[in-house]
Design a protein around this motif. Sequence first.
Motif, PDB file in Angstrom:
ATOM      1  N   ALA A  80       1.004  -1.067   0.057  1.00  0.00           N
ATOM      2  CA  ALA A  80       0.067   0.116   0.063  1.00  0.00           C
ATOM      3  C   ALA A  80       0.964   1.296   0.013  1.00  0.00           C
ATOM      4  CB  ALA A  80      -0.874  -0.027   1.257  1.00  0.00           C
ATOM      5  N   TRP A 122      -2.638   5.328   2.710  1.00  0.00           N
ATOM      6  CA  TRP A 122      -3.909   4.997   3.377  1.00  0.00           C
ATOM      7  C   TRP A 122      -4.691   6.034   4.490  1.00  0.00           C
ATOM      8  CZ3 TRP A 122       0.915   2.701   4.432  1.00  0.00           C
ATOM      9  CH2 TRP A 122       1.397   3.068   5.621  1.00  0.00           C
ATOM     10  N   TRP A 145     -11.656   2.542   6.357  1.00  0.00           N
ATOM     11  CA  TRP A 145     -10.190   2.914   5.757  1.00  0.00           C
ATOM     12  C   TRP A 145     -10.217   2.639   4.424  1.00  0.00           C
ATOM     13  CZ3 TRP A 145      -5.941   4.791   8.430  1.00  0.00           C
ATOM     14  CH2 TRP A 145      -6.202   4.743   9.981  1.00  0.00           C
ATOM     15  N   PHE A 168      -7.124   2.159   1.240  1.00  0.00           N
ATOM     16  CA  PHE A 168      -5.882   1.940   1.132  1.00  0.00           C
ATOM     17  C   PHE A 168      -5.629   2.109  -0.538  1.00  0.00           C
ATOM     18  CE2 PHE A 168      -6.081   0.639   5.298  1.00  0.00           C
ATOM     19  CZ  PHE A 168      -4.632   0.304   5.808  1.00  0.00           C
ATOM     20  N   PRO A 183      -3.944  -0.270   9.948  1.00  0.00           N
ATOM     21  CA  PRO A 183      -2.801  -0.200   9.330  1.00  0.00           C
ATOM     22  C   PRO A 183      -1.688  -1.043  10.056  1.00  0.00           C
ATOM     23  CG  PRO A 183      -3.860   2.131   9.455  1.00  0.00           C
ATOM     24  CD  PRO A 183      -4.389   1.300  10.379  1.00  0.00           C
TER      25      PRO A 183
END
Length: 530
Positions: free
Chosen positions: A77, A80, A88, A90, A156
């Motif tokens: 990723a 984010w 969330w 990403f 995350p």
Amino acid sequence: MNTLMPKFRAALLAGAVALALSPRMAEAQNIAIAIGGSVTSLDPHFYNASPNHSAAAHFFERLTEFDSSAKLQPALAKSWEAIAPDVWEFKLRPGVKWHDGQDFTAEDVAFTIKRAPDVPNSPGGFGAFVRGVKRVEIVDPLTIRFHTPGPYPLLPVDFASLFIISRHVGEAATTEDYNSGKAVIGTGPYRFSSYTPGNRVQMTRNDAYWGGKPDWATVDFRIISNPGARTAAILSGDVDIIDTVPTSDIPKLQQEPTLQVSSIQGLRLIYLAADRSRDENPVFVTDNNGKPLARNPFNDLRVRRALSIAINREALAERVMENTAKPAGQWLPPGTYSYNPDVTVPVQDLDGARKLLTEAGFPQGFRLTLHTPNDRYPNDAKTAQAVAQMWTRVGVQTTVDALPWSTYSVRSNRQEFGIRLMGWGSLTGEASYALVNIMGTYSQETRFGANNSGRYSNPGLDALTVKATSTLNDKEREKLLQQAVKMAMDDVAIFPLHQLVNTWAVKRGLKHEPRMDERTRAMDIKPSES
């Protein structure tokens, strides 16, 4: 002169050829690594254990990644953000290819989230790292959204422990397919060559790696469980780096002109975990005559506290560990986020321990077996032996059964031990990682307790953990986590012993970046000319 010049040139040319073909020059692009822990599978979702992580990191990658100092970094990723309190988003890295040439997309991430918590026969899996995902939404091939049950700031961080696998390979793959190499198709810097369980993993450079050409053409990732054999391997030049350096060998290796020692304060706690899965007839625990006990003494807080204060943690750190560990009263080192300064290292109190045992109905103590690995952590069996002597002094007659990690880990996760020595690395650098995984009540539904081999359960602690991990404000969350640390330690959820200093021995000239999470990877070793 004229007759000698051709011979001189020929000799010079021969010397140059010999130099070019010398073993060291020929191996300049190859690296040999020896680790002490056993790699039990190449399935990246089979077992949440450090040796497995170290090996898998060469083949597979995560959405986010911790650097050597446990700071969160982008990986698969590139960015984010929380676009809503419970969503969330990403953004995935473009241009990433699987080892078979297919594109990495959001479909692979969604498949990974579904597969990770449900790997058959996993002795300690990855469900905790996706417990915050209620629903996955694929926006486009490089954008994915995760809907959470409520505010969940640690997503995350959780994803930094979850390797992403390909949907097109993984849908039909079993753990056996990963172990054979058939399914080891990742996005990482190295490709699979071979795997011999208990011996080695061999890999070759992925020239198409998105992060740039890796430093090493081949990696020989060996498993050398015996500490003396690991030291001998680095001294003889058979390998280029070893981890978990035996504490007694560190002074010798520091004086060796061909070697250097690399170290960093680690995040791994060595602790004891008691079996809480049984109310009666506990395994490997008897009265002083060897007869079964009607009740499990570990379920009595007074017994747990007695066993804890019978331990001299300073002596373990100074004598057994030879000052390569710090005494611990909780599972994070000072200075980390959510470390609680009010939770101190228990002081040995033998009289107090005897008094607590008497109050609990064991004035003469009882007998138990302390199980430990003998090839996983530095001085693991020696630490267990020292604890056994301390417990015997307060009337708990203790014997030690030391087993190879490959056998020990499976039996431990089946609750086959009364009390065992374990290690846990809080690689997130904060308290919830251990609260969820090793002290959370085991539940496939909530995905707590994936590595809770003792089956400790405290609903109040679970509720506080959920509250903390749902709190967006960092300062408020830290206070809640510190409360949870105190609650867990007051209840002696586990018996902290000491925190390790991670140490490697490396061939001089190589550049090694030591990691707080103790991973040993080819990516952290640079050739001398770089």
